[in-house]
Design a protein around this motif. Structure first.
Motif, PDB file in Angstrom:
ATOM      1  N   ALA B   5       0.514  -1.502  -0.008  1.00 22.27           N
ATOM      2  CA  ALA B   5       0.087   0.042  -0.055  1.00 22.27           C
ATOM      3  C   ALA B   5       0.676   1.762  -0.042  1.00 22.27           C
ATOM      4  O   ALA B   5       0.632   2.857  -0.488  1.00 22.27           O
ATOM      5  N   THR B   6       2.274   1.452   0.740  1.00 22.49           N
ATOM      6  CA  THR B   6       3.188   2.051   0.361  1.00 22.49           C
ATOM      7  C   THR B   6       4.411   1.826  -0.737  1.00 22.49           C
ATOM      8  O   THR B   6       4.725   0.587  -0.201  1.00 22.49           O
ATOM      9  N   PRO B   7       4.204   3.344  -1.441  1.00 18.28           N
ATOM     10  CA  PRO B   7       5.464   2.713  -2.383  1.00 18.28           C
ATOM     11  C   PRO B   7       6.838   3.355  -1.816  1.00 18.28           C
ATOM     12  O   PRO B   7       7.116   3.784  -0.946  1.00 18.28           O
ATOM     13  N   SER B   8       7.990   2.527  -2.277  1.00 19.54           N
ATOM     14  CA  SER B   8       8.647   2.796  -1.724  1.00 19.54           C
ATOM     15  C   SER B   8       9.820   4.157  -2.275  1.00 19.54           C
ATOM     16  O   SER B   8       8.937   4.460  -3.192  1.00 19.54           O
ATOM     17  N   PRO B   9      10.577   4.746  -1.123  1.00 20.00           N
ATOM     18  CA  PRO B   9      11.241   5.392  -2.117  1.00 20.00           C
ATOM     19  C   PRO B   9      11.505   5.447  -3.037  1.00 20.00           C
ATOM     20  O   PRO B   9      11.374   6.899  -3.856  1.00 20.00           O
ATOM     21  N   GLU B  10      12.578   4.483  -3.908  1.00 19.43           N
ATOM     22  CA  GLU B  10      12.794   4.514  -5.579  1.00 19.43           C
ATOM     23  C   GLU B  10      11.304   4.700  -6.018  1.00 19.43           C
ATOM     24  O   GLU B  10      11.431   5.363  -7.518  1.00 19.43           O
ATOM     25  N   ALA B  11      10.375   4.630  -5.626  1.00 21.82           N
ATOM     26  CA  ALA B  11       8.934   4.700  -7.088  1.00 21.82           C
ATOM     27  C   ALA B  11       8.592   5.887  -6.425  1.00 21.82           C
ATOM     28  O   ALA B  11       8.086   6.167  -7.473  1.00 21.82           O
ATOM     29  N   ILE B  12       8.740   6.150  -5.154  1.00 24.09           N
ATOM     30  CA  ILE B  12       8.384   7.986  -5.486  1.00 24.09           C
ATOM     31  C   ILE B  12       8.985   8.526  -5.895  1.00 24.09           C
ATOM     32  O   ILE B  12       8.553   9.585  -6.858  1.00 24.09           O
ATOM     33  N   LYS B  13      10.305   8.377  -6.033  1.00 23.62           N
ATOM     34  CA  LYS B  13      10.871   8.951  -6.681  1.00 23.62           C
ATOM     35  C   LYS B  13      10.735   9.424  -8.221  1.00 23.62           C
ATOM     36  O   LYS B  13      10.918  10.223  -9.215  1.00 23.62           O
ATOM     37  N   ALA B  14      10.911   7.881  -8.950  1.00 25.85           N
ATOM     38  CA  ALA B  14      10.670   7.462 -11.032  1.00 25.85           C
ATOM     39  C   ALA B  14       9.360   8.612 -10.499  1.00 25.85           C
ATOM     40  O   ALA B  14       9.287   8.927 -11.474  1.00 25.85           O
ATOM     41  N   TRP B  15       8.649   8.390  -9.778  1.00 28.59           N
ATOM     42  CA  TRP B  15       6.806   8.893 -10.346  1.00 28.59           C
ATOM     43  C   TRP B  15       6.998  10.490 -10.124  1.00 28.59           C
ATOM     44  O   TRP B  15       6.946  10.840 -11.327  1.00 28.59           O
ATOM     45  N   ALA B  16       7.815  10.689  -8.847  1.00 26.73           N
ATOM     46  CA  ALA B  16       8.052  12.690  -9.599  1.00 26.73           C
ATOM     47  C   ALA B  16       8.486  13.027 -10.721  1.00 26.73           C
ATOM     48  O   ALA B  16       7.894  13.829 -10.176  1.00 26.73           O
ATOM     49  N   ARG B  17       9.692  12.558 -10.553  1.00 28.78           N
ATOM     50  CA  ARG B  17      10.407  12.584 -12.117  1.00 28.78           C
ATOM     51  C   ARG B  17       9.283  12.021 -12.696  1.00 28.78           C
ATOM     52  O   ARG B  17       9.333  13.529 -14.179  1.00 28.78           O
ATOM     53  N   LEU B  18       8.637  11.483 -13.493  1.00 24.78           N
ATOM     54  CA  LEU B  18       7.663  11.569 -14.764  1.00 24.78           C
ATOM     55  C   LEU B  18       6.614  11.618 -14.942  1.00 24.78           C
ATOM     56  O   LEU B  18       7.112  12.376 -16.080  1.00 24.78           O
ATOM     57  N   MET B  19       6.397  11.873 -13.358  1.00 24.54           N
ATOM     58  CA  MET B  19       5.237  13.884 -13.385  1.00 24.54           C
ATOM     59  C   MET B  19       5.755  14.918 -14.007  1.00 24.54           C
ATOM     60  O   MET B  19       4.866  15.770 -14.661  1.00 24.54           O
ATOM     61  N   ARG B  20       6.790  15.198 -13.286  1.00 25.79           N
ATOM     62  CA  ARG B  20       7.264  16.856 -13.796  1.00 25.79           C
ATOM     63  C   ARG B  20       7.806  16.561 -15.134  1.00 25.79           C
ATOM     64  O   ARG B  20       7.787  17.526 -15.796  1.00 25.79           O
ATOM     65  N   VAL B  21       8.155  15.015 -15.226  1.00 30.30           N
ATOM     66  CA  VAL B  21       9.692  15.960 -16.608  1.00 30.30           C
ATOM     67  C   VAL B  21       8.081  15.975 -17.816  1.00 30.30           C
ATOM     68  O   VAL B  21       8.491  16.528 -19.182  1.00 30.30           O
ATOM     69  N   SER B  22       6.849  14.968 -17.575  1.00 29.47           N
ATOM     70  CA  SER B  22       6.289  14.956 -19.235  1.00 29.47           C
ATOM     71  C   SER B  22       5.381  16.038 -19.047  1.00 29.47           C
ATOM     72  O   SER B  22       5.733  16.337 -19.670  1.00 29.47           O
ATOM     73  N   ARG B  23       5.256  16.552 -17.565  1.00 29.08           N
ATOM     74  CA  ARG B  23       4.198  18.265 -18.380  1.00 29.08           C
ATOM     75  C   ARG B  23       5.293  19.760 -18.461  1.00 29.08           C
ATOM     76  O   ARG B  23       4.697  19.809 -19.277  1.00 29.08           O
ATOM     77  N   GLN B  24       6.198  19.367 -18.090  1.00 25.96           N
ATOM     78  CA  GLN B  24       7.535  19.847 -19.044  1.00 25.96           C
ATOM     79  C   GLN B  24       7.240  19.670 -20.392  1.00 25.96           C
ATOM     80  O   GLN B  24       7.578  20.912 -21.357  1.00 25.96           O
ATOM     81  N   LEU B  25       7.620  18.644 -20.740  1.00 26.18           N
ATOM     82  CA  LEU B  25       7.746  18.454 -21.553  1.00 26.18           C
ATOM     83  C   LEU B  25       6.761  18.556 -22.771  1.00 26.18           C
ATOM     84  O   LEU B  25       6.828  19.220 -23.637  1.00 26.18           O
ATOM     85  N   VAL B  26       5.570  18.155 -22.339  1.00 25.50           N
ATOM     86  CA  VAL B  26       4.578  18.869 -23.251  1.00 25.50           C
ATOM     87  C   VAL B  26       4.705  19.988 -23.479  1.00 25.50           C
ATOM     88  O   VAL B  26       3.762  20.704 -24.136  1.00 25.50           O
ATOM     89  N   GLU B  27       4.607  20.705 -22.524  1.00 26.90           N
ATOM     90  CA  GLU B  27       4.596  22.057 -21.913  1.00 26.90           C
ATOM     91  C   GLU B  27       5.640  23.078 -23.330  1.00 26.90           C
ATOM     92  O   GLU B  27       5.349  24.025 -23.691  1.00 26.90           O
ATOM     93  N   SER B  28       6.642  22.440 -23.247  1.00 20.99           N
ATOM     94  CA  SER B  28       7.280  22.846 -24.646  1.00 20.99           C
ATOM     95  C   SER B  28       6.874  22.565 -25.828  1.00 20.99           C
ATOM     96  O   SER B  28       6.896  23.815 -26.739  1.00 20.99           O
TER      97      SER B  28
END
Lengths: 152, 152
Positions: B5-28
């Motif tokens: 039920a609780t994601p690992s720190p590695e999963a959270i980090k990968a998720w956060a980067r995925l969210m941020r990067v994809s948003r940023q790229l789409v916006e560009s």
DNA sequence: TGCATATAGATGCAATTGCATCTACCGTCA
DNA sequence: TGACGGTAGATGCAATTGCATCTATATGCA
């Protein structure tokens, strides 16, 4: 110059997957939140930043930097959050134009409830599909795509 | 069960980067398209699928499967594309409910012009930041996050 | 055949987003 | 001080999205 106008097949494929996966993942999470009668992901992003910021709160423009939402978007999102009692707007002493946004107890509670759903989604959708090493690799690669790039 | 039920720190980090990067790229990319006076990314996605499909065209529900857009979204997007003369709607012989969407010459031309901008963005934002091997690694990892996963 | 259910796509209406602009305050410099 | 350009945030209006529902045709099955 080394800049190319035409992307390599590898770049196109990576791009396409990134687009598709990110959309799919966002949609899954949004669905899960809706299922739980919870607010959308955007609310979490803001509540998360505010919770991290603590009692000092954040200025709206700081939220914009951190979340990448557009200015008008933050402005209205904060209005909705305030209307729901999840944040409060405080005047800021040394800048008459601005305000400080602080998360309320109700806001923290909402964030916590959202995290039970959001966190589970992350665990399932990402944590459950890749090993810790693979996740780290993924973070590293994605970090290099960030602007500014993260070199870790 | 192995589901957590609780994601690992590695999963959270990968998720956060995925969210941020994809948003940023789409916006560009959206910014670059706007800059060029071109339609939004969503139009490209549809025109691309239709161009690949060729003269036979595609049914709207096939576009939904391929692009992940919601049904009402496709319905209206197609209306706009048709209004702009980029696609045409044809009745389908063996199913009176349906229609076939075919890209027009003007649609192909618009897609081509969009690609000059879109492709350049991909080359710069992704192709320019990672090596071919890294891009392949990235595609592989992202493929495993897809639903259904791509195992290549 | 005839009805129940499912599928394809469109649409009314409310909420959100995007764009452009506006107001208010700040800081600087003559 | 006071005019001027800059920053913080809000907002009117048009376009898009989301939701729920609707129409029309197709399909399964008694």
């Amino acid at each position: 110059m080394t800049e190319k106008a035409t992307p390599s097949p590898e770049a196109i494929k990576a791009w396409a997957r990134l687009m598709r996966v990110s959309r799919q993942l966002v949609e899954s999470v949004e669905d899960a939140l809706k299922e739980g009668g919870l607010p959308p992901l955007a609310w979490y992003d803001v509540l998360h930043e505010l919770a991290e910021a603590g009692e000092g709160g954040l200025r709206p423009f700081q939220l914009i930097e951190r979340t990448l939402f557009a200015q008008y978007n933050i402005s209205r999102l904060l209005a909705r959050l305030e209307a729901d009692g999840l944040v409060e707007k405080l005047p800021v002493a040394d800048d008459g134009r601005g305000q400080t946004i602080r998360i309320t107890a109700k806001g923290r509670e909402t964030r916590r409830r959202m995290w039970t759903v959001y966190g589970r989604s992350i665990a399932e959708l990402v944590g459950g599909k890749l090993s810790a090493d693979e996740l780290k690799m993924m973070s590293t690669l994605l970090g290099r795509l960030r602007d500014p790039p993260v070199l870790d």
